[in-house]
Design an enzyme around this catalytic site. Structure first.
Site, PDB file in Angstrom:
ATOM      1  N   ARG A 160       6.816 -68.769 -23.777  1.00 62.00           N
ATOM      2  CA  ARG A 160       7.882 -68.283 -24.635  1.00 62.00           C
ATOM      3  C   ARG A 160       8.923 -67.495 -23.870  1.00 62.00           C
ATOM      4  NH1 ARG A 160       7.175 -63.842 -22.731  1.00 62.00           N
ATOM      5  NH2 ARG A 160       5.969 -62.113 -23.501  1.00 62.00           N
ATOM      6  N   ASP A 187       0.609 -58.540 -26.555  1.00 60.16           N
ATOM      7  CA  ASP A 187       0.563 -57.545 -27.629  1.00 60.16           C
ATOM      8  C   ASP A 187      -0.776 -57.619 -28.364  1.00 60.16           C
ATOM      9  OD1 ASP A 187       3.212 -56.959 -27.005  1.00 60.16           O
ATOM     10  OD2 ASP A 187       4.007 -58.336 -28.510  1.00 60.16           O
TER      11      ASP A 187
END
Length: 360
Positions: free
Chosen positions: A129, A298
């Protein structure tokens, strides 16, 4: 079992706009995979292009908010985790509040009536990403909001605090205020390096340098670790050595040693604490099972923190981080099923996949 409000995150709440892209679009906007940047004027046409894609998805996001969502999911007890940041008073802001309420997260937003809720274009290609954040309202968080008695009460109730380096660009005063509170009250303060530009832009690096003495746990990936070393003038690219050096840097509080955690994709996670480096393999995943790495780091931190706040061992924290990241990368965006099956996964995989042997 974690108590209500034990963990508090502060950061930039963003509505993720996620879609598959091709190399042509990445080249058009000068984007690199496995990177995160703040949007400039030249990136603004990207957002309507993303919105027109057939596979576009919208979800509550932002680095710290994602970490808090995952930690809350792992803990399951509603409002164990809190989050503070700024959104716009608009439709996207309402979607954000609905999503975090559904997650069980105690999200306390400052609402800006003049600025739109922040968005993040998550450009996905081949499972990797490139993130382009248009902070908008998230960029307008004010320290005055944190100082309100009802909001500072949330700070005082928490025992663990986590902030991504991205918040450095928004409210350094808030970061340092909470960091000093943690040090003065023997609580645990944690940060994430977030992205190379946090260290490459001198004013941002200065805030990170000011905050670092208060940091008990520092997270980052291999690219961020190498950037940190370069900006410190260290002539090494050895991630273990970099982790050890950061762990040894001065601390404001002597109640616990600093722990440094570097993830590096499919390679083992590096953890440095008290002069020792641990290298812990991740859960192996077949390439065809990889859907989207957006939110992987995350999610690892969210899983890690879910066990840390319960007083679990470093082994258990890493297992939970591995589990959470493994679940998320097999789905689109930072999403997860209704309930985790972490404890079942531990029993099934403790001997082989987790890379951290059980204690005898």
């Amino acid at each position: 079992m974690a108590c209500e409000g034990v963990l508090l995150g502060m950061g930039n709440p963003l509505l993720d706009i996620s879609a598959q892209v091709d190399q042509e679009l990445l080249d058009q906007f000068e984007l690199k995979l496995n990177n995160a940047i703040l949007a400039e004027e030249k990136h603004l046409p990207l957002y309507p292009l993303m919105a027109k894609k057939e596979d576009v998805e919208y979800m509550a996001g932002g680095a710290t908010q994602n970490t808090m969502r995952v930690a809350q999911w792992m803990l399951q007890k509603p409002k164990s985790v809190g989050f503070i940041g700024c959104i716009g008073k608009d439709e996207f802001g309402e979607k954000m509040k609905e999503a975090t309420m559904k997650d069980g997260l105690n999200a306390v937003y400052m609402e800006d009536e003049t600025t739109a809720t922040g968005t993040c274009a998550a450009c996905i290609m081949g499972g990797e990403r490139s993130l382009v954040a248009n902070l908008s309202a998230a960029n307008n968080y004010k320290y005055d909001h944190l100082q309100k008695p009802e909001n500072w009460a949330i700070v005082e109730k928490a025992k663990f605090y986590y902030m991504s380096g991205f918040f450095i660009t928004v409210s350094p005063e808030s970061i340092l205020s909470v960091a000093k509170h943690a040090a003065e009250n023997d609580k645990c303060f944690m940060m994430n390096l977030a992205a190379p530009f946090i260290m490459e832009v001198p004013p941002f690096k200065a805030v990170l340098t000011d905050a670092l003495p208060f940091v008990d746990y520092l997270f980052g990936n291999e690219t961020e670790a190498l950037t940190f070393a370069k900006t410190e003038g260290w002539e090494t690219t050895d991630l273990s050595e970099i982790a050890l050096r950061i762990a040894r840097m001065p601390k404001a509080s002597g109640c616990r040693p600093r722990t440094v955690v570097f993830t590096q994709g499919a390679e083992p996670t590096i953890i440095a604490v008290e002069g020792v480096v641990h290298k812990l393999p991740i859960i192996k995943l077949a390439k065809e099972e990889l859907v989207d790495t957006n939110g992987a780091g995350d999610s690892f931190v969210g899983g890690f923190l879910s066990q840390l706040v319960q007083g679990k061992s470093l082994k258990d924290c890493c297992r939970a981080g591995n589990y959470a990241a493994n679940v998320v990368i097999q789905r689109s965006g930072c999403t997860f099923p209704d309930k985790p099956s972490f404890h079942d996964a531990v029993k099934a995989n403790a001997a082989n996949q987790w890379g951290i042997p059980d204690e005898k």
